[in-house]
Design an enzyme around this catalytic site. Structure first.
Site, PDB file in Angstrom:
ATOM      1  N   PRO A 276       0.825  -1.211   0.000  1.00 42.65           N
ATOM      2  CA  PRO A 276       0.000   0.000   0.000  1.00 42.65           C
ATOM      3  C   PRO A 276       0.861   1.264   0.000  1.00 42.65           C
ATOM      4  O   PRO A 276       1.876   1.334   0.692  1.00 42.65           O
ATOM      5  CB  PRO A 276      -0.791  -0.111   1.312  1.00 42.65           C
ATOM      6  CG  PRO A 276       0.057  -0.954   2.199  1.00 42.65           C
ATOM      7  CD  PRO A 276       0.847  -1.879   1.315  1.00 42.65           C
ATOM      8  N   CYS A 346       1.402  29.690 -15.368  1.00 40.54           N
ATOM      9  CA  CYS A 346       0.831  30.129 -16.643  1.00 40.54           C
ATOM     10  C   CYS A 346       0.337  28.959 -17.482  1.00 40.54           C
ATOM     11  O   CYS A 346       0.885  28.653 -18.544  1.00 40.54           O
ATOM     12  CB  CYS A 346       1.876  30.936 -17.406  1.00 40.54           C
ATOM     13  SG  CYS A 346       2.488  32.281 -16.396  1.00 40.54           S
TER      14      CYS A 346
HETATM   15  C1  PLP Z   1       2.205   2.435  -7.257  1.00 44.12           C
HETATM   16  C2  PLP Z   1       2.378   1.028  -6.831  1.00 44.12           C
HETATM   17  C3  PLP Z   1       1.905   0.603  -5.583  1.00 44.12           C
HETATM   18  C4  PLP Z   1       1.151   1.496  -4.645  1.00 44.12           C
HETATM   19  O1  PLP Z   1      -0.104   1.841  -5.102  1.00 44.12           O
HETATM   20  P1  PLP Z   1      -1.104   2.663  -4.144  1.00 44.12           P
HETATM   21  O2  PLP Z   1      -2.288   2.878  -4.969  1.00 44.12           O
HETATM   22  O3  PLP Z   1      -0.429   3.912  -3.762  1.00 44.12           O
HETATM   23  O4  PLP Z   1      -1.376   1.778  -2.965  1.00 44.12           O
HETATM   24  C5  PLP Z   1       2.166  -0.700  -5.209  1.00 44.12           C
HETATM   25  N1  PLP Z   1       2.832  -1.560  -6.023  1.00 44.12           N
HETATM   26  C6  PLP Z   1       3.294  -1.182  -7.236  1.00 44.12           C
HETATM   27  C7  PLP Z   1       4.028  -2.145  -8.062  1.00 44.12           C
HETATM   28  C8  PLP Z   1       3.072   0.121  -7.681  1.00 44.12           C
HETATM   29  O5  PLP Z   1       3.518   0.482  -8.884  1.00 44.12           O
END
Ligand code: PLP
Length: 421
Positions: A276, A346
Site C-alpha cells: 500500500p 501560466c
Molecule cells: C504504485 C504502486 C503501488 C502502490 O499503489 P497505491 O495505490 O499507492 O497503494 C504498489 N505496487 C506497485 C508495483 C506500484 O507500482
C-alpha cells in the site's frame, strides 16, 4: 481517519496549529501527521494478523526520509521502483531483506545495486528483464530471488492513468503466458523463483477487481505448484483507495481487504506481501497555501493561491478532487461562496477546483488541501522557477522541517554555464 481536525476554531495537525507552522516555514508547504501514518500502517498490519505477512510501503507515494524512518521503525518493509528509491530505503534504515524491487524498466546498474546491497525479491515484469537479471546475478556469483508480475487482465475501474492490470497496460506478463515464462525462469541458474506478484492499479474503491485478480492468482499458484514450482510468496500489490471527499462513500477498509485476502488465498499457506502507498500516506498529509487574490470573474470568483500545479499536480494530471478547507474554522452554518481555485502558473491546467462551494475567504487567509500526502510532494517540480515547497512532520505537539525550501540561489545555481558563455 486522520489527525487534522479543528481545535478551538483553528485547524491543527495533531496538536500543532497549522497557522503556527505557516508562520515558521512560509507557504505553501506540506505537513504530515506521524500518528496518521502509523495508524494506517497498523490497520494493514492487523488486517493480515495470523498470516505470515509483510507490509511493504510503496514509497513512491511519499518518500521523504523522515516518513520512511517513521514507518520502518514500526516494522514496515518498502516497495521500491528505482535505484534512487532503493538508496532512500537503505538510508532510512530499512533492512535489505524487507525491500522489494518493482518496476518495468530496471536497468543493469539498478539490478547490480540491489544484488550487492541485498534484496528481499525482484518483482520481474518481462522476459528481457528476466534474462538480464539472470546474467547479472550469475556474473556476480549470486542468485536473485524473484516473483514474476502477472497481468491478470481485470478492469480496476479506476482512472485510466492509474489502471495497470488490463492487458493493454505495460505492466507484468499476460497471465495466459505465465506457465511458459515460469518454465523459462526455472531453467535460469541466476534466478530463484519464489512466488507471484500482481498489482492492478491505484485508488480502487471496490474490492471486486482485487478479488477477481487474487482468485486468478490462487488458480495460478495451484497450476504452477502442479508444474513443480515452489510458490511460497504472493505479493498482492497496493491500490486500495482513500476517501478524497468527506461526503463520498468510503472505500473498503483494510480489515475488509484482509478478510478478502484470507478468503481467496488463505488456504494456500503462502507468505503474503502487500504494497500500500496511497492508503498509508494519502490522508496523512495536507498541502497548505495562502490566498493571494480573490478576483471577480464573469459568473464566478477566482481564488488565486500561492500553491500551484507544480506543487500538487494531481488535479491537473488525474482530474483529482481534494477537499480544500479554510484553516480558520467557519462558523456553523456559515454562508458558502462559489470559487474556481487556481494557482499562479501560466497554464489553464493550473486549476485545483472549479465552481467549488466553500466558506468565503479573503486575501491572506490560509487554506488546506486535504488528502495530499500521497503523490503530492514526490510529484512536484520547479516549473515556473517556483522552488520545491518544504515538507514538515508533526508528532503530537512537536513539528520539524523534514525538507527545507531551497533558496532562490540554490535553485538557480543548480544550473551550470558552459565555459563558452
Ligand atoms: C504504485 C504502486 C503501488 C502502490 O499503489 P497505491 O495505490 O499507492 O497503494 C504498489 N505496487 C506497485 C508495483 C506500484 O507500482
Amino acid at each position: 481517519m486522520d489527525h487534522f481536525l479543528y481545535k478551538d476554531g483553528v485547524l491543527c495537525a495533531e496538536d500543532v496549529p497549522v497557522a503556527e507552522i505557516a508562520a515558521a516555514v512560509g507557504t505553501p508547504f506540506y505537513v504530515y501527521s506521524t500518528a496518521t501514518l502509523l495508524r494506517h500502517f497498523t490497520l494493514f498490519d492487523e488486517a493480515l494478523e495470523g498470516i505470515d505477512h509483510l507490509v511493504c510501503y510503496a514509497m513512491k507515494a511519499a518518500s521523504n526520509q523522515a516518513i520512511l524512518k517513521t514507518l520502518a521503525q514500526a516494522g514496515a518493509g518498502m516497495d521500491v521502483v528505482s535505484g534512487g528509491e532503493y538508496r532512500r530505503a537503505k538510508a532510512a534504515g530499512v533492512p535489505a531483506d524487507k525491500i522489494v524491487f518493482s518496476g518495468v524498466g530496471k536497468t543493469a546498474a539498478e539490478i547490480r545495486l540491489a544484488l550487492e546491497g541485498g534484496i528481499r525479491q525482484f518483482n520481474v515484469e518481462s522476459e528481457p528483464e528476466m534474462v538480464l537479471l539472470d546474467a547479472t546475478a550469475r556474473a556476480m556469483n549470486t542468485v536473485a530471488p524473484i516473483t514474476i508480475r502477472v497481468n491478470p487482465d481485470v478492469d480496476a475501474k479506476t482512472h485510466a492513468k492509474i489502471a495497470t492490470g488490463k492487458s493493454e497496460n505495460k505492466f507484468g506478463i499476460p497471465i495466459s503466458r505465465a506457465r511458459d515464462v515460469y518454465r523459462l525462469a526455472a531453467k535460469m541458474p541466476g534466478l530463484k523463483v519464489i512466488g507471484i506478484d500482481v498489482h492492478i492499479g491505484s485508488q480502487l474503491t471496490d474490492l471486486a477487481p482485487f478479488e477477481q485478480a487474487y482468485q486468478k492468482v490462487a488458480d495460478l499458484t495451484e497450476m504452477l505448484r502442479a508444474e513443480g514450482h515452489e510458490i511460497m510468496r504472493l505479493d498482492l500489490g497496493g491500490g486500495l483507495g482513500i476517501p478524497y471527499a468527506r461526503d463520498n462513500q468510503a472505500p473498503p477498509l483494510p480489515s475488509d481487504y484482509g478478510a478478502m485476502v484470507r478468503r481467496t488465498l488463505g488456504h494456500l499457506g503462502c507468505e503474503i506481501e502487500i504494497e500500500p502507498g496511497r492508503l498509508i500516506a494519502g490522508n496523512a498529509g495536507l498541502m497548505v497555501s495562502e490566498v493571494i487574490y480573490v478576483k471577480s470573474g464573469e459568473g464566478r470568483d477566482f481564488l488565486i493561491i500561492d500553491g500551484a500545479m507544480n506543487d500538487l499536480i494531481r488535479p491537473a494530471m488525474y482530474e483529482a478532487w481534494h477537499d480544500i478547507i479554510p484553516v480558520v474554522e467557519p462558523e456553523p452554518g456559515a454562508e458558502q461562496a462559489k470559487y474556481d481555485i487556481v494557482g499562479p502558473v501560466c497554464e489553464s491546467g493550473d486549476t485545483f477546483a472549479r465552481e467549488r462551494m466553500m466558506p468565503p475567504v479573503a486575501s491572506g487567509d490560509l487554506v488546506a488541501f486535504r488528502s495530499a500526502g500521497a503523490y503530492g510532494a514526490v510529484m512536484s517540480s520547479e516549473y515556473n522557477s517556483r522552488p520545491l515547497i518544504p515538507e514538515v512532520l508533526v508528532r503530537g505537539d512537536q513539528f520539524a522541517v523534514i525538507r527545507p525550501r531551497p533558496t532562490f540561489d540554490e535553485m538557480i545555481n543548480r544550473d551550470t554555464i558552459p565555459e563558452w558563455l
